[in-house]
Scaffold this active site. Structure first.
Site, PDB file in Angstrom:
ATOM      1  N   SER A  41       0.773  -1.301  -0.078  1.00  9.31           N
ATOM      2  CA  SER A  41      -0.047   0.130   0.075  1.00  9.31           C
ATOM      3  C   SER A  41       0.888   1.230  -0.092  1.00  9.31           C
ATOM      4  CB  SER A  41      -0.879  -0.017   1.215  1.00  9.31           C
ATOM      5  OG  SER A  41      -0.060   0.071   2.414  1.00  9.31           O
ATOM      6  N   ASP A 331      -2.378   8.697   7.794  1.00 14.74           N
ATOM      7  CA  ASP A 331      -3.097   7.830   8.304  1.00 14.74           C
ATOM      8  C   ASP A 331      -2.572   6.923   9.360  1.00 14.74           C
ATOM      9  OD1 ASP A 331      -2.291   5.619   7.039  1.00 14.74           O
ATOM     10  OD2 ASP A 331      -3.959   5.394   5.638  1.00 14.74           O
ATOM     11  N   HIS A 334       0.364   5.309   6.960  1.00 17.37           N
ATOM     12  CA  HIS A 334       1.255   5.660   5.718  1.00 17.37           C
ATOM     13  C   HIS A 334       1.489   7.255   5.845  1.00 17.37           C
ATOM     14  CE1 HIS A 334      -1.601   2.347   4.458  1.00 17.37           C
ATOM     15  NE2 HIS A 334      -0.346   2.161   3.800  1.00 17.37           N
TER      16      HIS A 334
END
Length: 370
Positions: A41, A331, A334
């Site tokens: 991700s 977040d 990240h």
């Protein structure tokens, strides 16, 4: 590294203007080189949008600072690391491989095969259901080459891939979304942490060799960031707002062995194919000294809930900071776009403390002369 539904991982980050200056030092090339992205991700730019998975970032407030101000599938408030590397090498951003828009001339720019939630191991991220595991990403890379061959011929395709740049970002999820996902996980019962790291490195070796076999000749390999210092791990496992010691220990074991692996592979091949990006050091600079880098905090996520905004997902009902540029983390897992710019600055111009055996600007200069 990476993130998603319940857990995940990440990587690393100077002043945005400097990135532009650094680019000016690149020798001009006849044409922008193709760029290929594999991983989790931290580098997924929308493949998971096309999959039935919980590991997705296709809803607000993701993308709030993206040029379109819409969620794109990037686990960021705006641009992510591959976007900024594309910017640095003078190329347009790559499209997700699963995007219907990736056809014709757009294929020649390269492709992003990354998928949030995946790891080195096939059992990493199983809770996210349909994600593109690393060997499937490499299968897609083969398929990509067949599609490009139909467009420009086999010989030109081989040249495009050989001269392309590859980014590989794996490993964080093998800890966060596997070994440490639940107490007494299957992998933690099977391996002590040091033995697990040795196993991961042995599996990573096979992946990197396969990338080389598929034609890659310049591969940036990021280590994990300081896994224990993301807001999620501070909230769940840290004591008194400090980084989780156990996750930090994992990163401390994994990263040096990854560099050793890269040195060994380059020696076996007889060329500097693989380049280690020290995401850990890149992160720790501002994790330890956020104010020096213009951040108000490196402990609290901009978007989230609970302690340090580190619990659960970033959604429309989460707490949301008004100024993303002063938060190191977007977040619970990240980096923010501005943090990503600091990461990429070090990838481009960083010393051997950050990039081994050379940084991206040196790679570009060397490759422009051959």
């Amino acid at each position: 590294m990476d993130m998603s539904s319940s857990s995940s991982s990440f990587t690393c980050w100077i002043m945005p203007g400097l990135l532009v200056l650094a680019m000016a030092s690149f020798a001009p090339q006849a044409e922008a080189r193709a760029f290929f992205v594999f991983g989790d991700s931290l580098v997924d730019n929308g493949n998971n949008n096309y999959l039935a998975t919980t590991a997705r970032a296709d809803a607000p407030p993701y993308g709030i600072d993206y040029p379109t101000h819409r969620a794109t599938g990037r686990f960021s408030n705006g641009l992510n690391i591959p976007d900024l590397i594309s910017e640095a090498i003078g190329s347009e951003p790559t499209l997700p491989y699963l995007s219907p828009a990736l056809t014709g001339e757009r294929l020649l720019v390269g492709a992003n095969f990354a998928s949030a939630g995946i790891g080195i191991l096939n059992d990493t991220g199983i809770q996210f259901l349909n994600i593109i595991r690393i060997y499937k990403q490499l299968e897609y890379f083969q398929q990509y080459q067949q599609r490009v061959s139909a467009l420009i011929g086999a010989e030109q395709t081989e040249r495009l891939v050989n001269e392309g740049l590859v980014l590989m970002t794996l490993g964080g999820n093998d800890f966060v979304n596997n070994y440490y996902l639940v107490p007494y996980s299957a992998r933690s019962r099977q391996f002590t942490l040091p033995d697990y790291v040795v196993y991961l490195i042995s599996e990573y070796r096979k992946i990197l060799i396969r990338v080389y076999e598929l034609g890659a000749r310049r591969v940036l390999v990021t280590g994990t960031g300081p896994l224990g210092c993301v807001p999620a791990e501070i909230a769940m496992r840290g004591r008194n707002g400090e980084c989780s010691e156990e996750l930090q220990r994992a990163a401390g074991l994994f990263n040096p062995q990854l560099v050793q692996l890269i040195n060994e592979l380059n020696a076996e091949i007889g060329s500097d194919i693989f380049v280690a990006a020290n995401a850990y050091e890149m992160n720790m600079d501002f994790v330890n000294n956020p104010q020096t880098y213009g951040f108000v905090t490196s402990k609290v996520a901009c978007c989230g809930q609970g302690p340090y905004n580190g619990i659960g997902l970033c959604t429309v009902v989460s707490n949301l900071c008004p100024n993303r540029d002063i938060y190191a983390f977007w977040d619970p897992f990240h980096p923010s776009e501005r943090a990503n710019r600091i990461i990429v600055q070090q990838i481009v111009t960083g010393s051997t403390k950050y990039m081994h055996p050379m940084n991206l600007s040196t790679i570009m200069l060397l490759d422009s002369r051959t």
